[in-house]
Design a protein around this motif. Structure first.
Motif, PDB file in Angstrom:
ATOM      1  N   TRP A 220      45.849  38.249  52.730  1.00  0.00           N
ATOM      2  CA  TRP A 220      46.439  38.136  54.250  1.00  0.00           C
ATOM      3  C   TRP A 220      47.483  38.847  54.473  1.00  0.00           C
ATOM      4  CZ3 TRP A 220      43.917  35.453  57.850  1.00  0.00           C
ATOM      5  CH2 TRP A 220      43.011  34.550  57.548  1.00  0.00           C
ATOM      6  N   ASP A 241      48.663  33.795  62.592  1.00  0.00           N
ATOM      7  CA  ASP A 241      48.165  32.524  63.120  1.00  0.00           C
ATOM      8  C   ASP A 241      46.965  32.272  62.706  1.00  0.00           C
ATOM      9  OD1 ASP A 241      50.558  32.313  65.013  1.00  0.00           O
ATOM     10  OD2 ASP A 241      49.718  33.491  66.772  1.00  0.00           O
ATOM     11  N   GLU A 242      45.968  33.006  62.385  1.00  0.00           N
ATOM     12  CA  GLU A 242      44.816  33.219  62.016  1.00  0.00           C
ATOM     13  C   GLU A 242      44.789  32.497  60.549  1.00  0.00           C
ATOM     14  OE1 GLU A 242      40.738  35.645  60.880  1.00  0.00           O
ATOM     15  OE2 GLU A 242      42.323  36.651  62.309  1.00  0.00           O
ATOM     16  N   ARG A 245      45.710  28.806  60.652  1.00  0.00           N
ATOM     17  CA  ARG A 245      44.325  27.975  60.922  1.00  0.00           C
ATOM     18  C   ARG A 245      43.357  27.928  59.773  1.00  0.00           C
ATOM     19  NH1 ARG A 245      44.941  31.055  65.617  1.00  0.00           N
ATOM     20  NH2 ARG A 245      43.123  32.514  65.048  1.00  0.00           N
TER      21      ARG A 245
END
Length: 542
Positions: A220, A241-242, A245
């Protein structure tokens, strides 16, 4: 170490401290433990009446390879050979790692010769260390010779090659190697995603990221970092943000990258949320994270928060001081920036070239011409830091802001190196501010020649002509832009609402709430007209 010294004293009283087994354990802990003491280990080694075995020699070399003094590891390896101790397959990698850390290719080749002499070339760890050595000095041909001579290269060796080619923008070759790998672990996937991201090929990087069978926090970070380093800050925040989540816990690198994006976007609410997250999770604010927080608060206009955070940092290196000096300068607080520089000197922190960019910028914003000249000369004379084009551009900006355009031009003429586009650009900008068409024209010609694809240079020169009423030359610059295929980047503005950053481009009518925005603008226009304002183009005139 306190307990170790007690044990050492007990072993000494017992008369067994110099036996090989306890001696090797004492040295291993002191040399390799996270809270050990390498100097203590070396004293144990030097004072032992018992000849050390190969394990002890290797332990000390390994410790030096992970230290800030790898050159001592190379010297220690030489001493081992002089004492007639032959290296083993676990000694050689540590000696080679010392050479890699120093970029000492001659010493590394000598160790390679001993690998062949002692018949250790088939050992996997030796092979990996040799590949690492040659890549560390940029000798990819020798690295490939070693790699091609391995019957079954390890995953580590494959990863090093893929990563090296990816970092040096040979992305196609990196991908060819990646495809050939018999087993592709998460490290290899991260390397190839990073390779495409660094080249600005973020769509391909994203496709590969989506294909990854397993992702870790570094995966990431690689994608977020790719967006941030390519100026796609909003996209970087979307990936973050992903990541949240997906339930992946961010590390310090993630937070540093996202704070950088917040600073560039002016996303103060998200930046504050990250700061709260760091505090709630008890994450230690190290120098890198602290510097990112300072930078974020400064760029979003909260200079007081940046100052408070800086003062609260328990450890400050040159990066933190640079960030704070640069932040104060950016906010026009030149006197405060220079006072902080004086504190930095008293604290014994040695400034670098970035420090002086902040100092010179502070002098420029405060209009301190003599002070700026003194610091510029001190940088080269007292600190032996060579001035770059950025430093010269700061000096031209210093003169320019003070209206000393002739002095700025003379300063450029005295430069010992060829002035870069940033230097002429600073003079061009000053010419626009002070309406000096002649100097602006000279600076503009130089800067367009040096930086022909930068749309901003043409626009500033055109505005210089337009401000003087020379519309023919202003139009000529615009035509030149078209002839060279240079397009003016549309104006862009950003606003954060409830933690979400909205981006607006000039001429872009695709915002999902555009009707509500246009309706509000219409209401504002009517209200301002009722107060006696008239609208001329996009400018309100009272």
């Amino acid at each position: 170490m306190k307990e170790l010294t007690q044990i050492h004293a007990h072993l000494t009283v017992s008369g067994i401290a110099h036996q090989i087994l306890p001696l090797s354990r004492l040295i291993a802990f002191a040399a390799l433990a996270p809270r050990g003491d390498l100097d203590y280990a070396r004293r144990l080694f030097d004072r032992s009446p018992t000849p050390p075995n190969i394990f002890i020699w290797s332990t000390v070399i390994r410790a030096y390879s992970n230290s800030t003094s790898p050159q001592l590891g190379i010297e220690f390896y030489r001493l081992m050979l002089e004492n007639g101790v032959a290296p083993e397959n676990y000694t050689i990698p540590f000696a080679l790692n010392c050479c890699s850390a120093m970029g000492a290719i001659d010493e590394g080749r000598a160790v390679h010769g001993q690998v062949l002499k002692f018949g250790l070339e088939s050992n996997e760890f030796v092979q990996n260390a040799l590949v690492k050595l040659y890549l560390s000095v940029g000798d990819h041909r020798s690295a490939h010779q070693v790699f091609d001579g391995i019957s079954e290269p390890s995953e580590v060796a494959w990863n090093m090659l893929v990563d090296w080619y990816g970092k040096f923008a040979a992305v196609e070759f990196a991908h060819q190697l990646f495809v050939k790998m018999p087993h592709r672990g998460v490290t290899a996937w991260n390397s190839i995603v990073g390779a495409y991201a660094r080249c600005g090929l973020l769509d391909t990087a994203r496709l590969l990221f989506n294909e990854m069978p397993l992702k870790n926090v570094s995966s990431w970070n690689t994608l977020i970092g790719g967006h941030v380093s390519n100026g796609e800050f909003k996209e970087g925040l979307l990936v973050f943000d992903e990541m949240q989540r997906a339930g992946v816990k961010p590390d310090k690198m993630t937070l540093t990258l996202v704070l950088s994006a917040c600073g560039e976007l002016g996303a103060i609410e998200q930046g504050k949320w990250l700061h709260d997250y760091i505090n709630k999770k008890g994450i230690e604010i190290n120098v890198f994270l602290g510097t990112s927080l300072i930078d974020m608060y400064a760029k979003t206009g909260f200079i007081d928060c940046a100052c408070k955070l800086f003062e609260e940092m328990p450890k400050k290196d040159v990066l933190a001081w640079n960030a704070m000096i640069g932040s104060l300068a950016m906010h026009g607080l030149g006197e405060e920036a220079l006072a902080l520089f004086s504190r930095m000197d008293l604290a014994g922190i040695v400034p670098n070239e970035i420090t002086f960019l902040g100092v010179l910028s502070a002098c420029a914003h405060a209009g301190l011409v003599e002070e700026g000249l003194r610091h510029f000369n001190s940088m080269m004379g007292n600190y032996n830091i060579e001035a770059t084009n950025k430093h010269y551009a700061c000096m031209v900006d210093l003169f320019g802001r003070a209206g000393m355009l002739k002095e700025a031009k003379e300063f450029i003429g005295s430069m010992p190196k060829q002035p870069g586009s940033s230097v002429w650009g600073a003079l061009l900008g000053a010419s626009k501010i002070h309406g000096d068409v002649d100097i602006g024209e000279q600076a503009g010609k130089h800067v367009i020649e040096l930086d022909p694809h930068n749309d901003g240079r043409y626009v500033v020169l055109s505005n210089v002509y337009a401000a003087s009423g020379d519309w023919a030359k202003a139009s000529g610059v615009r035509r030149l832009m078209k002839e060279k295929g240079v397009r003016k980047m549309p104006g862009c503005s950003l606003i954060e609402v409830n933690g979400l950053v909205h981006e607006f481009l000039a001429g872009d009518g695709f915002h999902p709430q555009r009707q509500e925005i246009y309706s509000m603008m219409s209401m504002l226009n009517k209200g301002m007209r009722s107060l006696g304002y008239t609208i001329s183009g996009q400018v309100l005139v009272n």
